[in-house]
Design a protein around this motif. Structure first.
Motif, mmCIF file in Angstrom:
data_model
loop_
_atom_site.group_PDB
_atom_site.id
_atom_site.type_symbol
_atom_site.label_atom_id
_atom_site.label_comp_id
_atom_site.label_asym_id
_atom_site.label_seq_id
_atom_site.Cartn_x
_atom_site.Cartn_y
_atom_site.Cartn_z
ATOM 1 N N PHE A 90 24.347 32.402 -74.165
ATOM 2 C CA PHE A 90 23.370 32.063 -73.133
ATOM 3 C C PHE A 90 23.985 32.153 -71.739
ATOM 4 C CE2 PHE A 90 21.753 28.915 -70.164
ATOM 5 C CZ PHE A 90 20.450 29.364 -70.023
ATOM 6 N N ALA A 91 25.213 31.687 -71.579
ATOM 7 C CA ALA A 91 25.872 31.747 -70.272
ATOM 8 C C ALA A 91 26.002 33.194 -69.807
ATOM 9 C CB ALA A 91 27.242 31.078 -70.338
ATOM 10 N N ALA A 92 26.352 34.109 -70.730
ATOM 11 C CA ALA A 92 26.481 35.520 -70.356
ATOM 12 C C ALA A 92 25.134 36.103 -69.975
ATOM 13 C CB ALA A 92 27.099 36.295 -71.516
ATOM 14 N N VAL A 93 24.080 35.754 -70.714
ATOM 15 C CA VAL A 93 22.749 36.246 -70.404
ATOM 16 C C VAL A 93 22.303 35.727 -69.034
ATOM 17 C CG1 VAL A 93 20.320 36.128 -71.075
ATOM 18 C CG2 VAL A 93 22.079 36.561 -72.799
ATOM 19 N N ALA A 94 22.554 34.451 -68.744
ATOM 20 C CA ALA A 94 22.147 33.859 -67.469
ATOM 21 C C ALA A 94 22.843 34.538 -66.302
ATOM 22 C CB ALA A 94 22.447 32.365 -67.482
ATOM 23 N N ARG A 95 24.128 34.821 -66.424
ATOM 24 C CA ARG A 95 24.843 35.500 -65.341
ATOM 25 C C ARG A 95 24.251 36.882 -65.083
ATOM 26 N NH1 ARG A 95 29.434 33.750 -68.321
ATOM 27 N NH2 ARG A 95 30.409 31.873 -67.426
ATOM 28 N N ALA A 96 23.826 37.566 -66.147
ATOM 29 C CA ALA A 96 23.288 38.913 -65.986
ATOM 30 C C ALA A 96 21.897 38.905 -65.368
ATOM 31 C CB ALA A 96 23.253 39.612 -67.344
ATOM 32 N N CYS A 97 21.128 37.836 -65.560
ATOM 33 C CA CYS A 97 19.745 37.796 -65.106
ATOM 34 C C CYS A 97 19.584 37.211 -63.703
ATOM 35 C CB CYS A 97 18.883 36.996 -66.089
ATOM 36 S SG CYS A 97 18.682 37.797 -67.701
ATOM 37 N N LEU A 98 20.563 36.445 -63.232
ATOM 38 C CA LEU A 98 20.396 35.704 -61.988
ATOM 39 C C LEU A 98 21.075 36.405 -60.820
ATOM 40 C CD1 LEU A 98 20.982 32.088 -63.350
ATOM 41 C CD2 LEU A 98 18.792 33.221 -62.891
ATOM 42 N N ARG A 99 20.659 36.039 -59.598
ATOM 43 C CA ARG A 99 21.256 36.567 -58.379
ATOM 44 C C ARG A 99 22.553 35.822 -58.064
ATOM 45 N NH1 ARG A 99 16.348 35.280 -54.499
ATOM 46 N NH2 ARG A 99 16.894 33.266 -55.418
ATOM 47 N N ASP A 100 23.289 36.349 -57.095
ATOM 48 C CA ASP A 100 24.553 35.716 -56.720
ATOM 49 C C ASP A 100 24.339 34.316 -56.146
ATOM 50 O OD1 ASP A 100 25.970 37.904 -57.540
ATOM 51 O OD2 ASP A 100 26.058 38.824 -55.549
ATOM 52 N N GLY A 101 23.258 34.125 -55.387
ATOM 53 C CA GLY A 101 23.032 32.823 -54.769
ATOM 54 C C GLY A 101 22.398 31.796 -55.675
ATOM 55 N N ASP A 102 21.945 32.197 -56.887
ATOM 56 C CA ASP A 102 21.336 31.251 -57.815
ATOM 57 C C ASP A 102 22.414 30.414 -58.491
ATOM 58 O OD1 ASP A 102 18.995 32.496 -57.120
ATOM 59 O OD2 ASP A 102 19.017 33.850 -58.847
ATOM 60 N N VAL A 103 22.071 29.189 -58.831
ATOM 61 C CA VAL A 103 23.039 28.254 -59.416
ATOM 62 C C VAL A 103 22.567 27.879 -60.810
ATOM 63 C CG1 VAL A 103 24.237 26.066 -59.163
ATOM 64 C CG2 VAL A 103 23.555 27.355 -57.119
ATOM 65 N N ILE A 104 23.389 28.159 -61.816
ATOM 66 C CA ILE A 104 23.110 27.782 -63.195
ATOM 67 C C ILE A 104 24.263 26.917 -63.676
ATOM 68 C CG2 ILE A 104 24.142 29.933 -64.012
ATOM 69 C CD1 ILE A 104 21.218 28.155 -65.747
ATOM 70 N N ALA A 105 23.968 25.830 -64.367
ATOM 71 C CA ALA A 105 25.013 24.897 -64.794
ATOM 72 C C ALA A 105 24.668 24.337 -66.162
ATOM 73 C CB ALA A 105 25.159 23.767 -63.780
ATOM 74 N N ARG A 106 25.701 23.947 -66.882
ATOM 75 C CA ARG A 106 25.488 23.232 -68.153
ATOM 76 C C ARG A 106 25.252 21.771 -67.828
ATOM 77 N NH1 ARG A 106 29.554 22.878 -73.416
ATOM 78 N NH2 ARG A 106 27.992 21.995 -74.843
ATOM 79 N N TYR A 107 24.064 21.311 -68.178
ATOM 80 C CA TYR A 107 23.655 19.957 -67.819
ATOM 81 C C TYR A 107 24.119 18.927 -68.841
ATOM 82 C CZ TYR A 107 20.667 16.743 -65.195
ATOM 83 O OH TYR A 107 20.196 15.729 -64.402
ATOM 84 N N GLY A 108 24.329 19.368 -70.069
ATOM 85 C CA GLY A 108 24.791 18.487 -71.128
ATOM 86 C C GLY A 108 24.371 19.015 -72.483
ATOM 87 N N GLY A 109 25.319 19.107 -73.463
ATOM 88 C CA GLY A 109 24.961 19.603 -74.785
ATOM 89 C C GLY A 109 24.427 21.009 -74.723
ATOM 90 N N GLU A 110 23.194 21.204 -75.216
ATOM 91 C CA GLU A 110 22.548 22.510 -75.202
ATOM 92 C C GLU A 110 21.559 22.636 -74.052
ATOM 93 O OE1 GLU A 110 19.910 19.925 -77.852
ATOM 94 O OE2 GLU A 110 22.018 20.102 -77.280
ATOM 95 N N GLU A 111 21.623 21.738 -73.083
ATOM 96 C CA GLU A 111 20.691 21.733 -71.974
ATOM 97 C C GLU A 111 21.371 22.278 -70.720
ATOM 98 O OE1 GLU A 111 17.110 18.758 -70.837
ATOM 99 O OE2 GLU A 111 19.126 17.903 -70.697
ATOM 100 N N PHE A 112 20.635 23.113 -69.978
ATOM 101 C CA PHE A 112 21.149 23.736 -68.774
ATOM 102 C C PHE A 112 20.171 23.471 -67.632
ATOM 103 C CE2 PHE A 112 22.995 25.887 -72.315
ATOM 104 C CZ PHE A 112 24.285 26.195 -71.926
ATOM 105 N N VAL A 113 20.659 23.631 -66.393
ATOM 106 C CA VAL A 113 19.830 23.409 -65.218
ATOM 107 C C VAL A 113 19.993 24.600 -64.283
ATOM 108 C CG1 VAL A 113 21.643 22.107 -64.030
ATOM 109 C CG2 VAL A 113 19.252 21.781 -63.363
ATOM 110 N N LEU A 114 18.889 24.995 -63.670
ATOM 111 C CA LEU A 114 18.860 26.195 -62.834
ATOM 112 C C LEU A 114 18.254 25.859 -61.476
ATOM 113 C CD1 LEU A 114 19.009 29.305 -62.383
ATOM 114 C CD2 LEU A 114 16.754 29.442 -63.465
ATOM 115 N N LEU A 115 18.893 26.362 -60.403
ATOM 116 C CA LEU A 115 18.380 26.191 -59.051
ATOM 117 C C LEU A 115 18.321 27.560 -58.382
ATOM 118 C CD1 LEU A 115 17.561 24.219 -56.722
ATOM 119 C CD2 LEU A 115 19.952 24.299 -56.004
#
Length: 375
Positions: free
Chosen positions: A271-296
């Protein structure tokens, strides 16, 4: 080093060299003053015309050095300070000057010390010894020539002056060697300290990265995301809006139970690799806890944000973790918009409510609470 940095360094170097040259010119001026004092008290065994010519000659030699410094011609030499050349020139003029003194010659020997001190901290020991030998043999040859011409009024005094000069120059050579050794040691310690500081800075950067990064996925961790999101919210302008989403991997517990935690870790990394490929440089993706992630997503509209989240969800559906088979992957996403003066905790709660709505509606979908964000 950039061209601008090199130019600034050269300007700084030239400024220091001009200051040192000013000290040398001041020494010439004081020596010329002593020369004229000797002339008026009768110790200078030459005409006034000779004294004027020597003064003008010394001044001309300094004008040559000044022209080299001002034109930056000195930078073409191995030693841009031209210390050896300045010392040898001064020693030559002093030896010629002493040839025109008689009884006052001994008192003028101190000028040799002033000239040699000019190169103590700049000249390498071998070069300094070479200059000292030039001074000694110049003065000794002057006395030998006068002795051969039977012009020495007191040969014993001349012998004593040569011996004193030899002792003083020997001491200066030893002192110059010691000073250069101490300078080299200090330079080595400075380089070692610089290396330690660079190592510490690298370690601090690594610690900062570790403190801000999730070790498994390489994404931002929760603490770092909250700090970045708070900073983004504080810098928002009126009329601007950010997209905020909580993402949860569907049936992740079942993946761990059936296929093991190693397979679950591989899914998270996928999932982390997919998120990096789909998002822009200025977008922020983080692991929020366990299997949950947060996107800004900064500066986005509702339809753009929805399209981004859908693109991310579909890309994860088609992803295949390397080395394991865990069946189809799916993702549930809860979305909201954040405006200026909006509270981050409230926004996260809205996104969490939307996420639960997506799960209640059957998972593998996106849900949003736009109206609460606009309130």
């Amino acid at each position: 080093m950039s061209t601008r940095s090199q130019s600034a360094t050269q300007r700084t170097l030239q400024g220091l060299l001009l200051k040192r040259f000013g000290m040398a010119v001041a020494t010439y001026g004081l020596t010329a003053l002593l020369c004229w004092v000797g002339f008026f008290v009768g110790l200078f065994q030459a005409t006034a015309q000779t004294a004027v010519l020597m003064t003008l000659g010394a001044a001309a030699s300094q004008l040559v050095f000044l022209a080299l410094f001002l034109s930056r011609g000195n930078l073409r030499f191995a030693d841009p300070s031209l210390t050896e050349a300045q010392v040898l020139t001064a020693l030559t003029w002093l030896t010629l000057l002493l040839g025109l003194f008689d009884e006052g010659r001994g008192s003028m020997l101190v000028i040799y010390v002033l000239i040699m001190l000019f190169g103590v901290f700049q000249l390498p020991p071998r070069v300094f010894v070479r200059c000292a030998l030039f001074a000694f043999f110049g003065f000794a040859s002057l006395n030998l020539y006068e002795g051969y011409q039977l012009q020495l009024s007191t040969p014993s005094v001349a012998i004593m002056q040569v011996c004193v000069l030899a002792v003083v120059l020997t001491w200066l050579c030893l002192f110059a060697t010691y000073a250069q050794a101490m300078r080299q040691r200090m330079r080595q310690r400075r380089f070692a300290l610089q290396a330690h500081q660079d190592t510490l800075r690298g370690m601090m950067r690594q610690l900062e990265d570790l403190a801000a990064t999730d070790e498994l996925t390489g994404l931002c961790n929760r603490r770092h995301f909250l700090r970045l999101a708070s900073h983004e919210l504080e810098g928002m302008s009126r009329g601007c809006q950010h997209g905020l989403a909580l993402l949860d991997l569907d049936h992740f517990k079942r993946i761990n139970d059936v296929h093991g935690h190693a397979a679950g870790d591989r899914v998270l990394q996928t999932f982390a690799a997919v998120a990096r490929a789909c998002l822009r440089d200025g977008d922020v993706i983080a692991r929020y806890g366990g299997e949950e992630f947060v996107l800004l997503l900064p500066n986005t509209e509702a339809d753009q944000f929805s399209a981004c989240c859908e693109r991310l969800r579909e890309a994860f559906n088609h992803a295949e973790p390397l080395g394991v088979r865990v069946g189809p992957l799916s993702l549930s996403i809860g979305m909201t918009l954040v405006h200026k003066d909006d509270d981050l905790d409230d926004a996260l709660q809205r996104a969490d409510q939307a996420l639960y709505q997506a799960k209640r509606d059957g998972r593998n979908r996106c849900a949003a609470t736009w109206e609460d964000a606009d309130a």
